[in-house]
Design a protein around this motif. Structure first.
Motif, PDB file in Angstrom:
ATOM      1  N   VAL A  30     -33.657 137.660 -56.980  1.00 27.47           N
ATOM      2  CA  VAL A  30     -32.240 137.405 -57.263  1.00 27.47           C
ATOM      3  C   VAL A  30     -32.042 137.122 -58.749  1.00 27.47           C
ATOM      4  CG1 VAL A  30     -30.326 135.787 -56.884  1.00 27.47           C
ATOM      5  CG2 VAL A  30     -31.618 136.668 -54.932  1.00 27.47           C
ATOM      6  N   ALA A  31     -32.969 136.379 -59.350  1.00 22.70           N
ATOM      7  CA  ALA A  31     -32.886 136.107 -60.791  1.00 22.70           C
ATOM      8  C   ALA A  31     -32.935 137.405 -61.588  1.00 22.70           C
ATOM      9  CB  ALA A  31     -34.025 135.177 -61.220  1.00 22.70           C
ATOM     10  N   PHE A  32     -33.852 138.293 -61.204  1.00 22.95           N
ATOM     11  CA  PHE A  32     -33.940 139.600 -61.873  1.00 22.95           C
ATOM     12  C   PHE A  32     -32.653 140.389 -61.684  1.00 22.95           C
ATOM     13  CE2 PHE A  32     -35.104 144.179 -61.427  1.00 22.95           C
ATOM     14  CZ  PHE A  32     -35.347 144.425 -62.776  1.00 22.95           C
ATOM     15  N   PHE A  33     -32.104 140.353 -60.477  1.00 23.69           N
ATOM     16  CA  PHE A  33     -30.845 141.045 -60.188  1.00 23.69           C
ATOM     17  C   PHE A  33     -29.704 140.502 -61.046  1.00 23.69           C
ATOM     18  CE2 PHE A  33     -26.932 140.491 -57.552  1.00 23.69           C
ATOM     19  CZ  PHE A  33     -26.422 141.767 -57.732  1.00 23.69           C
ATOM     20  N   LEU A  34     -29.575 139.172 -61.125  1.00 24.80           N
ATOM     21  CA  LEU A  34     -28.490 138.577 -61.910  1.00 24.80           C
ATOM     22  C   LEU A  34     -28.620 138.921 -63.396  1.00 24.80           C
ATOM     23  CD1 LEU A  34     -28.194 135.041 -60.245  1.00 24.80           C
ATOM     24  CD2 LEU A  34     -26.592 136.953 -60.054  1.00 24.80           C
ATOM     25  N   TRP A  35     -29.846 138.916 -63.907  1.00 29.14           N
ATOM     26  CA  TRP A  35     -30.060 139.294 -65.304  1.00 29.14           C
ATOM     27  C   TRP A  35     -29.667 140.750 -65.533  1.00 29.14           C
ATOM     28  CZ3 TRP A  35     -33.305 143.083 -67.320  1.00 29.14           C
ATOM     29  CH2 TRP A  35     -33.403 143.096 -68.733  1.00 29.14           C
ATOM     30  N   LEU A  36     -30.118 141.612 -64.648  1.00 27.92           N
ATOM     31  CA  LEU A  36     -29.828 143.041 -64.773  1.00 27.92           C
ATOM     32  C   LEU A  36     -28.328 143.307 -64.646  1.00 27.92           C
ATOM     33  CD1 LEU A  36     -31.635 145.532 -65.174  1.00 27.92           C
ATOM     34  CD2 LEU A  36     -31.565 145.879 -62.690  1.00 27.92           C
ATOM     35  N   LEU A  37     -27.683 142.599 -63.727  1.00 28.94           N
ATOM     36  CA  LEU A  37     -26.245 142.769 -63.521  1.00 28.94           C
ATOM     37  C   LEU A  37     -25.460 142.366 -64.762  1.00 28.94           C
ATOM     38  CD1 LEU A  37     -24.083 143.528 -61.415  1.00 28.94           C
ATOM     39  CD2 LEU A  37     -24.030 141.119 -60.742  1.00 28.94           C
ATOM     40  N   THR A  38     -25.836 141.255 -65.378  1.00 27.07           N
ATOM     41  CA  THR A  38     -25.165 140.810 -66.609  1.00 27.07           C
ATOM     42  C   THR A  38     -25.335 141.838 -67.717  1.00 27.07           C
ATOM     43  OG1 THR A  38     -25.510 138.484 -66.021  1.00 27.07           O
ATOM     44  CG2 THR A  38     -25.044 138.973 -68.336  1.00 27.07           C
ATOM     45  N   GLN A  39     -26.538 142.370 -67.851  1.00 29.17           N
ATOM     46  CA  GLN A  39     -26.775 143.399 -68.875  1.00 29.17           C
ATOM     47  C   GLN A  39     -25.901 144.627 -68.632  1.00 29.17           C
ATOM     48  OE1 GLN A  39     -28.790 142.607 -71.511  1.00 29.17           O
ATOM     49  NE2 GLN A  39     -28.885 140.652 -70.417  1.00 29.17           N
ATOM     50  N   PHE A 152     -28.162 133.527 -50.801  1.00 30.27           N
ATOM     51  CA  PHE A 152     -26.822 133.035 -51.116  1.00 30.27           C
ATOM     52  C   PHE A 152     -26.888 131.831 -52.048  1.00 30.27           C
ATOM     53  CE2 PHE A 152     -22.731 131.095 -50.659  1.00 30.27           C
ATOM     54  CZ  PHE A 152     -21.856 132.126 -50.357  1.00 30.27           C
ATOM     55  N   GLY A 153     -27.756 130.885 -51.736  1.00 27.22           N
ATOM     56  CA  GLY A 153     -27.871 129.696 -52.588  1.00 27.22           C
ATOM     57  C   GLY A 153     -28.317 130.036 -53.990  1.00 27.22           C
ATOM     58  N   ALA A 154     -29.201 131.030 -54.111  1.00 25.24           N
ATOM     59  CA  ALA A 154     -29.720 131.422 -55.421  1.00 25.24           C
ATOM     60  C   ALA A 154     -28.687 132.148 -56.260  1.00 25.24           C
ATOM     61  CB  ALA A 154     -30.958 132.303 -55.242  1.00 25.24           C
ATOM     62  N   VAL A 155     -27.898 133.017 -55.646  1.00 30.07           N
ATOM     63  CA  VAL A 155     -26.991 133.859 -56.424  1.00 30.07           C
ATOM     64  C   VAL A 155     -25.800 133.085 -56.970  1.00 30.07           C
ATOM     65  CG1 VAL A 155     -25.408 134.711 -54.618  1.00 30.07           C
ATOM     66  CG2 VAL A 155     -26.108 136.225 -56.497  1.00 30.07           C
ATOM     67  N   PHE A 156     -25.383 132.011 -56.286  1.00 29.60           N
ATOM     68  CA  PHE A 156     -24.233 131.239 -56.736  1.00 29.60           C
ATOM     69  C   PHE A 156     -24.592 129.848 -57.257  1.00 29.60           C
ATOM     70  CE2 PHE A 156     -22.048 134.078 -53.563  1.00 29.60           C
ATOM     71  CZ  PHE A 156     -21.356 134.814 -54.515  1.00 29.60           C
ATOM     72  N   GLY A 157     -25.854 129.448 -57.128  1.00 23.45           N
ATOM     73  CA  GLY A 157     -26.230 128.106 -57.559  1.00 23.45           C
ATOM     74  C   GLY A 157     -25.670 127.033 -56.648  1.00 23.45           C
ATOM     75  N   THR A 158     -25.521 127.367 -55.351  1.00 21.78           N
ATOM     76  CA  THR A 158     -24.964 126.430 -54.376  1.00 21.78           C
ATOM     77  C   THR A 158     -25.894 126.358 -53.160  1.00 21.78           C
ATOM     78  OG1 THR A 158     -23.648 128.258 -53.467  1.00 21.78           O
ATOM     79  CG2 THR A 158     -22.571 126.809 -55.087  1.00 21.78           C
ATOM     80  N   PRO A 159     -27.003 125.644 -53.276  1.00 22.27           N
ATOM     81  CA  PRO A 159     -28.011 125.650 -52.203  1.00 22.27           C
ATOM     82  C   PRO A 159     -27.534 125.076 -50.879  1.00 22.27           C
ATOM     83  CG  PRO A 159     -28.524 123.991 -53.879  1.00 22.27           C
ATOM     84  CD  PRO A 159     -27.422 124.840 -54.427  1.00 22.27           C
ATOM     85  N   LEU A 160     -26.742 124.005 -50.918  1.00 21.95           N
ATOM     86  CA  LEU A 160     -26.256 123.432 -49.661  1.00 21.95           C
ATOM     87  C   LEU A 160     -25.264 124.373 -48.996  1.00 21.95           C
ATOM     88  CD1 LEU A 160     -26.446 121.065 -47.757  1.00 21.95           C
ATOM     89  CD2 LEU A 160     -24.648 119.906 -49.062  1.00 21.95           C
ATOM     90  N   THR A 161     -24.429 125.011 -49.802  1.00 18.01           N
ATOM     91  CA  THR A 161     -23.503 126.012 -49.259  1.00 18.01           C
ATOM     92  C   THR A 161     -24.279 127.161 -48.643  1.00 18.01           C
ATOM     93  OG1 THR A 161     -21.873 125.458 -50.954  1.00 18.01           O
ATOM     94  CG2 THR A 161     -21.596 127.553 -49.815  1.00 18.01           C
ATOM     95  N   GLY A 162     -25.320 127.620 -49.342  1.00 20.43           N
ATOM     96  CA  GLY A 162     -26.146 128.704 -48.816  1.00 20.43           C
ATOM     97  C   GLY A 162     -26.763 128.340 -47.483  1.00 20.43           C
ATOM     98  N   THR A 163     -27.198 127.091 -47.364  1.00 24.29           N
ATOM     99  CA  THR A 163     -27.796 126.611 -46.117  1.00 24.29           C
ATOM    100  C   THR A 163     -26.820 126.740 -44.954  1.00 24.29           C
ATOM    101  OG1 THR A 163     -29.193 125.021 -47.286  1.00 24.29           O
ATOM    102  CG2 THR A 163     -28.769 124.591 -44.950  1.00 24.29           C
TER     103      THR A 163
END
Length: 438
Positions: A30-39, A152-163
């Motif tokens: 997900v981190a790689f995806f978010l970096w690539l998406l921003t680029q 979900f928690g990784a992509v938005f930075g909301t781990p409890l929401t992702g749970t």
């Protein structure tokens, strides 16, 4: 007794090891995806002519899924179905396919999100680990659900929401607590891994305003007038959630009937997006809508300030996204839902003389809650993203939108454990209020 305790500890450690390994892998991807998406998004900002290649990009995406996609074409719905009843499994190719095609969609200006990509990455990798560990069907359900939570928690930075989202999205009106512990670990580990890779999430600011009221000399913690405005706005958020879900399904169904040559459908979608952008004269409704392409652009962030959105920004984003996703481009629905909700909240704040930041935040989470039927998760998202000061308003907004959004949603594979329209008939309501006649 001691033997049972050791067996429990062994069972617990086994699950911790499995879930941590799954979450680390998902968080990294997900981190790689978010970096690539921003680029990709910022590359398009610098090369605006890429929008004119959107129809061709749609054909590439169509062919990739036709040649290599197989069941992966069903996306999030396939993962939800596998959680309900494990069958053929989630294909390994789902993760790389959705990552590549989402980046293509955004590189050329399609209006889509990123949650679908993260969830499919999570489901695909979780299914892979389930095969490696030779898990049975019951344990595979837990790992798949945890994979959704981690993504979900990784992509938005909301781990409890992702749970909670991973648990709540499976069936309307039901939460399987058996998976909670695994999802909680996965959500937090996934989020931590993204942070360790140096990926930062967008911060949103809601100005603190006095929401109390003095009534006949008594200080109330919540203004009844403001509460009324919140309820009215949230009902509209729910109706817009319903409109969004119907729009995406309608665009897809109509074009499948009208156009028999399937690769022409994304071409038509791409041309429609280009035409709308030319007519409106600005690119504000392309891609995610988080970063501003130029000073003064309408974004999710700008919607938290007075005057930060046009009166119909929410409607244009809804149309753009329905065309993009309905014609076969890839990504997700959630970030566009954030945009629609935040800009609609901004517009309603002006009409109702209410705090713009608060109403943008309410729309942000409530439209999402209505479209996905996950009001508990979205209430928690409000607290994680905007703080707990307005928690009561977050809950009211999410559940009001949830009830006004109808029994459907954006995920067709969602089961209905308790339909909203049948709530009054439930045994719990009858048990509590059966002796009263209304």
């Amino acid at each position: 007794m001691f033997k049972n305790f050791l067996a429990f500890v062994k069972y617990l450690l086994r699950w911790v090891v499995i879930i941590v390994l799954v979450a680390v892998a998902i968080g990294s991807m997900v981190a790689f995806f978010l970096w690539l998406l921003t680029q990709a998004i910022h590359f398009r900002f610098a090369h605006t002519w890429l929008l004119y290649l959107l129809p061709a990009a749609g054909v590439v995406i169509h062919l990739l899924y036709k040649w290599y996609g197989q069941s992966a074409e069903r996306g999030n719905n396939l993962i939800i179905d596998e959680i309900h009843q494990p069958g053929a499994g989630v294909p390994k190719r789902m993760a790389p396919l959705i990552l590549i095609t989402t980046v293509i969609t955004h590189l050329f200006g399609g209006s889509a999100g990123r949650e679908g990509t993260a969830v499919q990455i999570g489901g695909s990798l979780a299914n892979l680990f389930a095969a490696w560990f030779k898990l049975n069907d019951a344990d595979k359900k837990i790992v798949l659900t945890a994979g959704v939570a981690a993504g979900f928690g990784a992509v938005f930075g909301t781990p409890l929401t992702g749970t909670v989202f991973a648990l709540e999205v499976i069936a309307i009106g039901s939460i399987p607590y058996r998976c909670f512990f695994a999802c909680l670990i996965a959500g937090y580990i996934g989020d931590i891994i993204v942070s360790l890779w140096g990926i930062h999430h967008t911060l949103y600011h809601v100005n603190i305003v006095n929401t109390g009221q003095t009534l006949y000399g008594i200080q109330l913690p919540v203004s009844l007038w403001l509460l009324g405005k919140v309820i009215m706005a949230s009902a509209l958020f729910g109706l817009v959630s319903y409109a969004f879900a119907q729009a995406v399904h309608t665009v897809k169904n109509i074009l499948l009937k009208l156009i028999k040559t399937t690769w022409v459908i994304p071409v038509a979608g791409g041309l429609a997006i280009i035409a709308l952008t030319y007519i409106l004269g600005k690119p504000d409704y392309l891609s995610l809508g988080v970063d501003a392409e130029y000073p003064g652009a309408v974004t999710i962030v700008s919607a938290f300030q007075h005057g930060g959105a046009d009166a119909l920004s929410w409607l244009w984003k809804l149309i753009y996204t329905a065309i993009t996703l309905g014609t076969g481009f890839k990504g997700g629905e959630v970030t566009p839902l954030f945009y629609i909700g935040a800009t609609l909240g901004n517009t309603l704040a002006d009409l109702m003389n209410a705090p713009a930041g608060l109403f943008a935040a309410l729309g942000f989470i409530a439209v999402f809650a209505g479209a996905t039927n996950t009001p508990v998760a979205c209430t928690l998202m409000g607290i994680e993203l905007f703080g707990g000061h307005y928690a009561i308003f977050f809950a009211i907004a999410c559940f009001t939108a949830y009830f006004f959004s109808g029994d459907g949603g954006i995920y067709t594979a969602q089961k209905t454990a308790l339909a909203k329209t049948d709530l009054a008939k439930s045994k719990y309501v009858k048990r509590m209020f059966g002796k009263y006649r209304l």
